[in-house]
Design an enzyme around this catalytic site. Structure first.
Site, mmCIF file in Angstrom:
data_model
loop_
_atom_site.group_PDB
_atom_site.id
_atom_site.type_symbol
_atom_site.label_atom_id
_atom_site.label_comp_id
_atom_site.label_asym_id
_atom_site.label_seq_id
_atom_site.Cartn_x
_atom_site.Cartn_y
_atom_site.Cartn_z
ATOM 1 C CG PHE A 22 -1.873 0.926 0.809
ATOM 2 C CD1 PHE A 22 -1.796 2.395 1.287
ATOM 3 C CD2 PHE A 22 -3.340 0.306 1.545
ATOM 4 C CE1 PHE A 22 -3.331 2.780 0.918
ATOM 5 C CE2 PHE A 22 -4.275 0.554 1.369
ATOM 6 C CZ PHE A 22 -4.463 2.641 0.979
ATOM 7 C CD GLU A 58 -2.680 -7.093 5.781
ATOM 8 O OE1 GLU A 58 -2.193 -5.679 5.479
ATOM 9 O OE2 GLU A 58 -3.791 -6.485 6.662
ATOM 10 C CB ILE A 82 -0.865 8.931 3.780
ATOM 11 C CG1 ILE A 82 0.593 8.266 3.101
ATOM 12 C CG2 ILE A 82 -0.867 9.699 3.319
ATOM 13 C CD1 ILE A 82 1.001 8.671 1.883
ATOM 14 C CB SER A 85 -12.424 11.643 4.134
ATOM 15 O OG SER A 85 -12.014 10.246 2.927
ATOM 16 C CG HIS A 88 -9.031 2.580 7.362
ATOM 17 N ND1 HIS A 88 -7.941 1.713 6.496
ATOM 18 C CD2 HIS A 88 -9.445 1.024 8.197
ATOM 19 C CE1 HIS A 88 -7.879 1.366 6.792
ATOM 20 N NE2 HIS A 88 -8.554 0.571 7.383
HETATM 21 N N1 LIG Z 1 -4.667 2.974 4.199
HETATM 22 C C1 LIG Z 1 -3.177 3.182 4.230
HETATM 23 C C2 LIG Z 1 -3.510 1.221 4.531
HETATM 24 N N2 LIG Z 1 -4.580 0.446 5.042
HETATM 25 C C3 LIG Z 1 -4.756 -0.839 4.106
HETATM 26 C C4 LIG Z 1 -4.570 -1.615 5.643
HETATM 27 O O1 LIG Z 1 -2.810 -2.252 5.800
HETATM 28 C C5 LIG Z 1 -5.105 -3.438 5.289
HETATM 29 O O2 LIG Z 1 -4.040 -3.609 4.688
HETATM 30 C C6 LIG Z 1 -6.686 -3.040 4.933
HETATM 31 O O3 LIG Z 1 -7.354 -2.302 6.322
HETATM 32 C C7 LIG Z 1 -5.912 -4.895 4.817
HETATM 33 O O4 LIG Z 1 -5.945 -5.654 5.827
HETATM 34 N N3 LIG Z 1 -2.310 0.523 4.255
HETATM 35 C C8 LIG Z 1 -1.101 1.193 4.106
HETATM 36 O O5 LIG Z 1 -0.088 0.837 4.383
HETATM 37 N N4 LIG Z 1 -0.644 2.624 4.308
HETATM 38 C C9 LIG Z 1 -2.320 3.612 4.454
HETATM 39 O O6 LIG Z 1 -2.259 4.254 4.136
HETATM 40 C C1 LIG Z 2 -4.939 4.776 6.368
HETATM 41 C C2 LIG Z 2 -6.207 4.318 5.670
HETATM 42 O O1 LIG Z 2 -6.276 3.211 5.526
HETATM 43 C C3 LIG Z 2 -6.557 6.271 4.517
HETATM 44 O O2 LIG Z 2 -5.545 5.853 3.953
HETATM 45 C C4 LIG Z 2 -7.583 5.104 3.821
HETATM 46 O O3 LIG Z 2 -8.570 6.096 4.015
HETATM 47 P P1 LIG Z 2 -9.593 6.523 4.393
HETATM 48 O O4 LIG Z 2 -9.866 7.119 5.183
HETATM 49 O O5 LIG Z 2 -10.116 8.124 2.874
HETATM 50 O O6 LIG Z 2 -10.941 5.287 4.093
#
Ligand SMILES: Nc1c(NC[C@H](O)[C@H](O)[C@H](O)CO)[nH]c(=O)[nH]c1=O
Ligand SMILES: CC(=O)[C@@H](O)COP(=O)(O)O
Length: 161
Positions: A22, A58, A82, A85, A88
């Site tokens: 990601f 993960e 990062i 909005s 999460h």
């Molecule tokens: N939003 C970001 C994520 N989100 C995904 C989670 O890490 C994970 O893979 C998903 O929720 C499935 O379990 N991951 C990042 O590394 N960076 C981000 O900005």
């Molecule tokens: C860090 C995250 O999970 C984030 O980038 C996901 O973006 P959003 O909060 O707009 O779904």
């Protein structure tokens, strides 16, 4: 007064690296920085193994499995979380940081926290090889230091209870 510190030498050091896919535009730069640091400190490329995971969330599971294998002197975790909005971001950052710390303490293995947690893309770019350095490089140097610190203290039987 006796002071212990890890030298930046790399006899037979084996490193496991976990990189989150990601935000790969960022994490690939962190990985490049980490490998650059390791190779320039004479860690053999054959002693570096890289695992790609879907996202930062993960990382702790693979870090745990790598640590339990006892195949690595240290593990480097690389990611870029990062803010978006929703909330999460907060949950991912919290669980990843807690998870990595838990693995390190429970396995007696240095597990380096090279996961960027930034408010925006610009902050991530700055820490992936531009004006704020490369956190992957920094973590790799820290890993070598921790390995040698532990070896030095063990040689002096500091941890013998
Ligand atoms: N939003 C970001 C994520 N989100 C995904 C989670 O890490 C994970 O893979 C998903 O929720 C499935 O379990 N991951 C990042 O590394 N960076 C981000 O900005
Ligand atoms: C860090 C995250 O999970 C984030 O980038 C996901 O973006 P959003 O909060 O707009 O779904």
């Amino acid at each position: 007064m006796k002071i212990y510190e890890g030298k930046l030498v790399s006899q037979d050091i084996k490193i496991g690296i976990i990189a989150a896919r990601f935000n790969e535009f960022i994490t690939s730069k962190l990985l490049g920085g980490a490998v650059d640091a390791l190779v320039r400190h004479e860690v053999k490329e054959d002693n570096i193994e890289v695992a790609w995971v879907p996202g930062a969330f993960e990382i702790p599971l693979i870090a745990s499995k790598m640590a339990k294998s006892k195949n690595y002197d240290a593990i480097i975790c690389l990611g870029a979380v990062i803010r978006g909005s929703t909330t999460h971001y907060d949950y991912v950052c919290s669980e990843v940081s807690k998870g990595i710390a838990h693995v390190s303490l429970n396995s007696d293995t240095p597990v380096m926290f090279g996961v960027l947690t930034t408010e925006n893309i610009e902050q991530a770019i700055e820490r992936a090889g531009t004006k704020a350095g490369n956190k992957g490089f920094d973590c790799a140097v820290g890993a070598i230091e921790m390995i040698n610190l532990i070896r030095e203290m063990e040689k002096n039987e500091i941890f013998n209870n």
